[in-house]
Design a protein around this motif. Sequence first.
Motif, PDB file in Angstrom:
ATOM      1  N   LYS A  21      23.624  27.955  18.652  1.00  0.00           N
ATOM      2  CA  LYS A  21      23.438  29.084  17.740  1.00  0.00           C
ATOM      3  C   LYS A  21      24.005  28.793  16.353  1.00  0.00           C
ATOM      4  O   LYS A  21      23.704  29.511  15.399  1.00  0.00           O
ATOM      5  N   GLY A  22      24.821  27.765  16.224  1.00  0.00           N
ATOM      6  CA  GLY A  22      25.223  27.295  14.908  1.00  0.00           C
ATOM      7  C   GLY A  22      24.226  26.289  14.355  1.00  0.00           C
ATOM      8  O   GLY A  22      23.893  26.296  13.169  1.00  0.00           O
ATOM      9  N   LEU A  23      23.732  25.441  15.240  1.00  0.00           N
ATOM     10  CA  LEU A  23      22.805  24.380  14.831  1.00  0.00           C
ATOM     11  C   LEU A  23      21.458  24.927  14.375  1.00  0.00           C
ATOM     12  O   LEU A  23      20.929  24.513  13.327  1.00  0.00           O
ATOM     13  N   LEU A  24      20.894  25.846  15.157  1.00  0.00           N
ATOM     14  CA  LEU A  24      19.519  26.296  14.913  1.00  0.00           C
ATOM     15  C   LEU A  24      19.301  26.938  13.540  1.00  0.00           C
ATOM     16  O   LEU A  24      18.378  26.544  12.813  1.00  0.00           O
ATOM     17  N   PRO A  25      20.108  27.923  13.122  1.00  0.00           N
ATOM     18  CA  PRO A  25      19.866  28.529  11.807  1.00  0.00           C
ATOM     19  C   PRO A  25      19.983  27.529  10.657  1.00  0.00           C
ATOM     20  O   PRO A  25      19.199  27.576   9.700  1.00  0.00           O
ATOM     21  N   VAL A  26      20.961  26.615  10.761  1.00  0.00           N
ATOM     22  CA  VAL A  26      21.157  25.633   9.696  1.00  0.00           C
ATOM     23  C   VAL A  26      20.007  24.636   9.659  1.00  0.00           C
ATOM     24  O   VAL A  26      19.509  24.270   8.587  1.00  0.00           O
ATOM     25  N   LEU A  27      19.558  24.220  10.828  1.00  0.00           N
ATOM     26  CA  LEU A  27      18.431  23.288  10.909  1.00  0.00           C
ATOM     27  C   LEU A  27      17.169  23.899  10.324  1.00  0.00           C
ATOM     28  O   LEU A  27      16.448  23.263   9.537  1.00  0.00           O
ATOM     29  N   LEU A  28      16.900  25.146  10.668  1.00  0.00           N
ATOM     30  CA  LEU A  28      15.707  25.824  10.157  1.00  0.00           C
ATOM     31  C   LEU A  28      15.801  26.060   8.651  1.00  0.00           C
ATOM     32  O   LEU A  28      14.813  25.918   7.938  1.00  0.00           O
ATOM     33  N   ALA A  29      16.989  26.406   8.180  1.00  0.00           N
ATOM     34  CA  ALA A  29      17.164  26.646   6.744  1.00  0.00           C
ATOM     35  C   ALA A  29      16.891  25.387   5.934  1.00  0.00           C
ATOM     36  O   ALA A  29      16.313  25.449   4.843  1.00  0.00           O
ATOM     37  N   GLY A  30      17.297  24.242   6.473  1.00  0.00           N
ATOM     38  CA  GLY A  30      17.128  22.987   5.743  1.00  0.00           C
ATOM     39  C   GLY A  30      15.750  22.377   5.863  1.00  0.00           C
ATOM     40  O   GLY A  30      15.319  21.647   4.969  1.00  0.00           O
ATOM     41  N   SER A  31      15.036  22.691   6.948  1.00  0.00           N
ATOM     42  CA  SER A  31      13.735  22.050   7.164  1.00  0.00           C
ATOM     43  C   SER A  31      12.570  23.020   6.995  1.00  0.00           C
ATOM     44  O   SER A  31      11.691  22.820   6.152  1.00  0.00           O
ATOM     45  N   LEU A  32      12.564  24.082   7.765  1.00  0.00           N
ATOM     46  CA  LEU A  32      11.433  25.014   7.740  1.00  0.00           C
ATOM     47  C   LEU A  32      11.314  25.744   6.410  1.00  0.00           C
ATOM     48  O   LEU A  32      10.223  25.905   5.867  1.00  0.00           O
TER      49      LEU A  32
END
Length: 196
Positions: A64-75
């Motif tokens: 739940k920490g990884l997912l929002p940051v990953l999406l913010a940087g890529s998607l």
Amino acid sequence: MLQTVLALVAAYLIGAIPFGVVLTRLAGVGDVRGSGSGNIGATNVYRTFGRRLGLLTLAMDALKGLLPVLLAGSLFDFSTSQVAMVAAAAFLGHCYPIYLGFKGGKGVATALGIYLVLSPLSVLGALLLFAGILWRWRYVSLASVSAAAAIPLLVGLFERSWPLVAATLFISFMVIVRHRANIERLRAGTESKFKA
């Protein structure tokens, strides 16, 4: 602007999901808040309900920490500053979850997930420090606080990004502050040691 606000709200709400509570209830073993230290994090789940639930809580809290940051940087192709704000929002969600009356965990696993996206090399360095201290002294709290103190330096060394360093300093400060009771017990010699 609106997209950034929505991303911050979403990151907070995702970070606020109390997986320690959810998983222990689904497993039929009760509410983790009424057991052990009362903390919703992976360490308390591990100590009170066993390795399987503890490790699963660790993985989900990190996710739940990884997912929002990953999406913010890529998607969404956010800037580094926006990604740093999303990271902070997800972390605050874990520490102050709206679903539990803003009484959450200490944030170590969620910070781990965040840093896996922001700076994998920093995570490697912090994990080595964490493992070394845990192996030598057997205190999860001491290992967590030490890794939290070290990771802003590692992020500064490997990423050289002021927004990421600022977010890391904030997260690390919060992790250490939320361990203040553990720090007092360490000083008093009454902190519980980790048993594998």
